[in-house]
Scaffold this active site. Structure first.
Site, PDB file in Angstrom:
ATOM      1  N   ASP A   1      -4.614   5.910  -0.156  1.00  0.00           N
ATOM      2  CA  ASP A   1      -3.804   5.686   0.519  1.00  0.00           C
ATOM      3  C   ASP A   1      -2.231   5.685  -0.025  1.00  0.00           C
ATOM      4  O   ASP A   1      -2.184   5.638  -1.273  1.00  0.00           O
ATOM      5  CB  ASP A   1      -3.793   4.083   0.866  1.00  0.00           C
ATOM      6  CG  ASP A   1      -2.868   3.354   1.698  1.00  0.00           C
ATOM      7  OD1 ASP A   1      -2.886   3.789   2.958  1.00  0.00           O
ATOM      8  OD2 ASP A   1      -2.035   2.598   1.341  1.00  0.00           O
TER       9      ASP A   1
ATOM     10  N   ASP B   1      -1.992   3.520  12.375  1.00  0.00           N
ATOM     11  CA  ASP B   1      -0.760   3.572  12.026  1.00  0.00           C
ATOM     12  C   ASP B   1      -0.131   4.129  13.325  1.00  0.00           C
ATOM     13  O   ASP B   1      -0.806   4.664  14.150  1.00  0.00           O
ATOM     14  CB  ASP B   1      -0.248   4.399  10.977  1.00  0.00           C
ATOM     15  CG  ASP B   1      -0.728   3.612   9.598  1.00  0.00           C
ATOM     16  OD1 ASP B   1      -0.520   2.233   9.908  1.00  0.00           O
ATOM     17  OD2 ASP B   1      -1.172   4.295   8.415  1.00  0.00           O
TER      18      ASP B   1
ATOM     19  N   ARG C   1     -10.026   7.382   0.951  1.00  0.00           N
ATOM     20  CA  ARG C   1      -8.987   7.693   1.705  1.00  0.00           C
ATOM     21  C   ARG C   1      -7.780   7.029   0.681  1.00  0.00           C
ATOM     22  O   ARG C   1      -7.768   5.890   0.501  1.00  0.00           O
ATOM     23  CB  ARG C   1      -8.681   7.026   2.797  1.00  0.00           C
ATOM     24  CG  ARG C   1      -7.621   7.109   3.529  1.00  0.00           C
ATOM     25  CD  ARG C   1      -7.461   6.249   4.915  1.00  0.00           C
ATOM     26  NE  ARG C   1      -6.287   6.130   5.555  1.00  0.00           N
ATOM     27  CZ  ARG C   1      -4.997   5.570   5.232  1.00  0.00           C
ATOM     28  NH1 ARG C   1      -5.124   4.667   4.310  1.00  0.00           N
ATOM     29  NH2 ARG C   1      -3.986   5.531   6.142  1.00  0.00           N
TER      30      ARG C   1
ATOM     31  N   GLN D   1       3.094  -6.517  -1.064  1.00  0.00           N
ATOM     32  CA  GLN D   1       2.453  -5.430  -1.987  1.00  0.00           C
ATOM     33  C   GLN D   1       3.210  -4.863  -2.844  1.00  0.00           C
ATOM     34  O   GLN D   1       4.095  -3.989  -2.957  1.00  0.00           O
ATOM     35  CB  GLN D   1       2.210  -4.365  -0.545  1.00  0.00           C
ATOM     36  CG  GLN D   1       1.050  -4.559   0.448  1.00  0.00           C
ATOM     37  CD  GLN D   1       1.203  -3.977   1.719  1.00  0.00           C
ATOM     38  OE1 GLN D   1       2.405  -3.836   2.379  1.00  0.00           O
ATOM     39  NE2 GLN D   1       0.183  -3.228   2.134  1.00  0.00           N
TER      40      GLN D   1
ATOM     41  N   GLU E   1      -3.924  10.629   1.781  1.00  0.00           N
ATOM     42  CA  GLU E   1      -3.004   9.840   2.827  1.00  0.00           C
ATOM     43  C   GLU E   1      -1.737   9.960   2.543  1.00  0.00           C
ATOM     44  O   GLU E   1      -1.220   9.245   1.565  1.00  0.00           O
ATOM     45  CB  GLU E   1      -3.341   8.539   3.310  1.00  0.00           C
ATOM     46  CG  GLU E   1      -3.042   8.127   4.575  1.00  0.00           C
ATOM     47  CD  GLU E   1      -1.798   7.245   4.648  1.00  0.00           C
ATOM     48  OE1 GLU E   1      -1.058   6.994   5.426  1.00  0.00           O
ATOM     49  OE2 GLU E   1      -1.492   6.754   3.530  1.00  0.00           O
TER      50      GLU E   1
HETATM   51  C1  OTU Z   1      -0.360   3.487   4.946  1.00  0.00           C
HETATM   52  O1  OTU Z   1       0.539   4.158   5.583  1.00  0.00           O
HETATM   53  C2  OTU Z   1      -1.436   2.821   5.634  1.00  0.00           C
HETATM   54  O2  OTU Z   1      -2.118   3.529   6.505  1.00  0.00           O
HETATM   55  C3  OTU Z   1      -0.731   1.853   6.553  1.00  0.00           C
HETATM   56  O3  OTU Z   1      -1.534   1.049   7.202  1.00  0.00           O
HETATM   57  C4  OTU Z   1      -0.308   0.686   5.351  1.00  0.00           C
HETATM   58  O4  OTU Z   1       0.439  -0.267   5.685  1.00  0.00           O
HETATM   59  C5  OTU Z   1       0.365   1.337   4.216  1.00  0.00           C
HETATM   60  O5  OTU Z   1       0.084   2.473   3.845  1.00  0.00           O
HETATM   61  C6  OTU Z   1       0.659   0.479   3.207  1.00  0.00           C
HETATM   62  O6  OTU Z   1      -0.664   0.365   2.170  1.00  0.00           O
HETATM   63  O7  OTU Z   1       3.639   5.600   4.279  1.00  0.00           O
HETATM   64  O8  OTU Z   1       1.732   7.428   3.324  1.00  0.00           O
HETATM   65  O9  OTU Z   1       4.299   4.313   9.023  1.00  0.00           O
HETATM   66  O10 OTU Z   1       2.568   5.644   8.183  1.00  0.00           O
HETATM   67  O11 OTU Z   1       3.116   2.815   6.181  1.00  0.00           O
HETATM   68  C7  OTU Z   1       1.503   6.153   3.413  1.00  0.00           C
HETATM   69  C8  OTU Z   1       3.362   3.722   8.943  1.00  0.00           C
HETATM   70  C9  OTU Z   1       2.153   5.500   4.586  1.00  0.00           C
HETATM   71  C10 OTU Z   1       2.273   4.318   8.016  1.00  0.00           C
HETATM   72  C11 OTU Z   1       2.643   4.135   6.390  1.00  0.00           C
HETATM   73  C12 OTU Z   1       1.642   4.756   5.486  1.00  0.00           C
END
Ligand code: OTU
Length: 618
Positions: free
Chosen positions: A277, A387, A275, A245, A319
């Site tokens: 991310d 998560d 959302r 990633q 998020e």
């Molecule tokens: C997000 O999450 C997603 O919800 C995860 O499923 C993904 O793995 C990640 O991004 C990468 O796309 O830090 O604020 O501790 O809370 O990875 C975003 C695990 C994030 C998640 C964290 C997160």
């Protein structure tokens, strides 16, 4: 470039009929957009040309927006707080687990309607990387659906069917990074200079080491460090999450322009909520943890201004899993709109701390630290998601010895020291701490370990308690697929070598048809959960005091294990987080909305009980 010239670049590509409306929206949002983008990119010699081109591209997407979505835009512009109603309820799921494909999800709409769902968050469904892809969070193309799940026609058919059912589709928009086989990444590996500039690439370790000195780690065990060496790039690329990633470089205006357009193309396919991310990570700065930087907020505000111009019916959801004090900024302020919705992960995590400690101290501190919000913005409340429950967001609220305290909570949920919970601790570089905890709500509340009917009843009460908090806090509540049926952990990930190290897969089970069939049968745990939860949902719908924006006061006269929230003057939510009955004095006479009982002067809450009370004798 004077702003009327910039404005004209957008208007020029629109048909005559759309120009007056567009001119109006531009008058409202363009000054802000111009200021923000000039702040981020204004020092570049080609800034004005770039901005003019961006406006032209936005005009094309404006013109292409389908009539049904334009109608939705108009409806929502007339009622911008539509999503704050107590009628709103969300549901979150992976496509493959819930309906196999997007077409299969369409078949589930009647079930969503039965539940009272008005907002459906489907976890990543865009084309993802071949091989391991972090549950779809490594996107290969923002313009194609993952072939295993369907195609763009299926997506448009789904959004149309959901719209007809008054359910808004929420899609992840993974804007912090792309997969290492996205076209930009492939071109960068092939040496394309423009493509390389989309990422943070370093020839050697000198800059990465400087950054690492103050960076945290999200996956310290499975993906240590924040940079990955890629031979084809001749160096290191920034990878906050998994090595596949690649973080995008938002200091490059091309990244912002491309991503804004990608979002609008999805909006034009009928996605109503995005959302966003990992929003905290969008801007990097040496000497900091490169989270929550001011520029990250400017980028989000610029994106909001663009949405307000081209697709004003669309909602942005942040998020950002960050400490409570960092959260409000993602919802902007009265004069700087940012996202419409933000996850309240502190509230979610504090609810679980409350269960583990049988005490509401941390929960109360979180609520005290939760400020009032600008109009037409709200929190997202939830019990579980795909998560882990991240504990570190509570460091400020968990008091002096917060690390040890939260580590105890994490141990509790992994089943240590005789606890009823059956979760797993997740990812830590420190053997005495835990980044978070994983497991389905039913496993974490003791349903999975229950051996007797009494234990099962108590566990269900704990599940309903946390859901009751999410439903009465004053937020957009989102259910996590399976929790409505009290589904348990899925251990099958341990058999999949590519997932075995990532215990978040515990809470990503297949929708359980057998439990679904039991949902009206009060003799089964699935039925008891479903009937209990849907009763709360139905009740909530009837009480405007439970709307997201109705006033909330934390009452400080309750026993320490009881959380008491007033919603307006005439409604109260009482939650007992302890295994002991608790008595609470009430001023005057109240009616228990669920049981109909009239309460005069006081109430005794059973272990883990939730009560919603309305003033007077109803
Ligand atoms: C997000 O999450 C997603 O919800 C995860 O499923 C993904 O793995 C990640 O991004 C990468 O796309 O830090 O604020 O501790 O809370 O990875 C975003 C695990 C994030 C998640 C964290 C997160």
């Amino acid at each position: 470039m004077p702003s009327n010239v910039i404005k004209d670049r957008l208007l020029a590509v629109l048909p005559e009929s759309l120009r007056p409306q567009a001119a109006q929206r531009l008058a409202a949002a363009l000054p802000t957009l111009h200021r923000l983008l000039a702040g981020l990119y204004g020092e570049r010699a080609d800034f004005e040309i770039w901005l003019g081109n961006l406006m032209g591209s936005l005009g094309v997407l404006y013109a292409a927006r389908p009539a049904a979505l334009k109608a939705l835009d108009a409806e929502r512009a007339a009622q911008p707080d539509w999503f704050l109603s107590q009628q709103m309820l969300g549901y979150c799921t992976y496509v493959n687990n819930f309906g196999a494909t997007l077409a299969g999800v369409r078949e589930q709409i009647p079930y969503l309607e039965e539940l009272g769902v008005r907002y459906l968050h489907l976890l990543p469904f865009l084309r993802t990387r071949a091989g391991e892809n972090d549950g779809g969070f490594a996107v290969t193309s923002f313009d194609d659906v993952e072939p295993a799940l369907g195609n763009n026609a299926d997506l448009e058919a789904l959004t149309a069917a959901l719209r007809a059912a008054r359910v808004s589709l929420c899609s992840d928009f993974i804007l912090n990074h792309v997969a290492d086989d996205h076209a930009w990444a492939l071109a960068a590996k092939a040496g394309d200079v423009d493509a390389r500039a989309m990422f943070h690439i370093f020839p050697d370790r000198s800059m990465p080491d400087q950054y690492e000195a103050t960076l945290g780690q999200v996956f310290p065990q499975v993906a240590p460090g924040n940079f990955s060496q890629v031979d084809a790039l001749g160096g290191w690329v920034w990878t906050t999450f998994y090595p596949y990633q690649w973080d995008l470089n938002y200091a490059n205006p091309a990244v912002f322009a491309e991503m804004a357009q990608a979002l609008l193309r999805l909006a034009n396919r009928g996605v109503e909520v995005f959302r966003l991310d990992s929003t905290a990570f969008l801007w990097k700065r040496v000497g900091t943890n490169s989270m929550n930087q001011p520029e990250a907020h400017q980028l989000l505000q610029a994106l909001r201004a663009i949405v307000d111009i081209v697709a004003p019916g669309v909602l942005l959801k942040a998020e950002a899993i960050v400490p409570t004090r960092e959260l409000p900024a993602y919802l902007g302020s009265a004069n700087a709109a940012e996202c419409h919705i933000a996850y309240h992960s502190s509230l979610m995590a504090a609810g679980w701390v409350g269960l583990a400690e049988q005490n509401t101290e941390v929960l109360r501190a979180v609520i005290a630290n939760t400020p009032a919000l600008p109009p037409a913005a709200t929190w997202l409340s939830y019990v579980r998601c795909h998560d882990d429950i991240g504990w570190n967001v509570l460091r400020a609220e968990a008091g002096e010895d917060s690390a040890a305290r939260l580590a105890r909570v994490a141990r509790f949920f992994s089943g240590a020291e005789g606890s009823y919970a059956r979760g797993a601790a997740f990812q830590s570089s420190d053997p005495h701490a835990a980044h978070g905890s994983n497991g389905m709500a039913a496993a974490l509340t003791g349903l999975q370990s229950a051996g007797t009917d009494e234990e099962r009843a108590v566990a269900l009460q704990r599940m309903l308690l946390l859901h009751g908090l999410a439903l009465s806090f004053g937020a957009l509540p989102v259910l996590y697929m399976g929790d409505e049926l009290a589904m348990e952990n899925d251990d099958s990930y341990l058999q999949r070598p590519q997932h075995a190290m990532d215990s978040r897969w515990l809470q990503r089970p297949q929708f359980d048809r057998a439990r679904w069939q039991q949902r009206h049968d009060a003799a089964t745990p699935a039925g008891r959960m479903y009937l209990g939860l849907t009763a709360l949902v139905k009740l909530r719908r009837a009480h405007p005091a439970l709307a997201a924006h109705a006033p909330r006061t934390l009452l400080d006269d309750a026993p320490e294990s009881v959380l008491a929230l007033a919603r307006g003057d005439n409604f109260r939510a009482l939650m007992n987080f302890s295994a002991q009955p608790q008595t609470y004095a009430l001023p005057g006479s109240w009616t228990d909305c669920l049981s109909g009982a009239i309460l005069d002067g006081s109430i005794t809450l059973a272990p883990y009980a939730l009560h919603w009370l309305e003033r007077g004798e109803q």
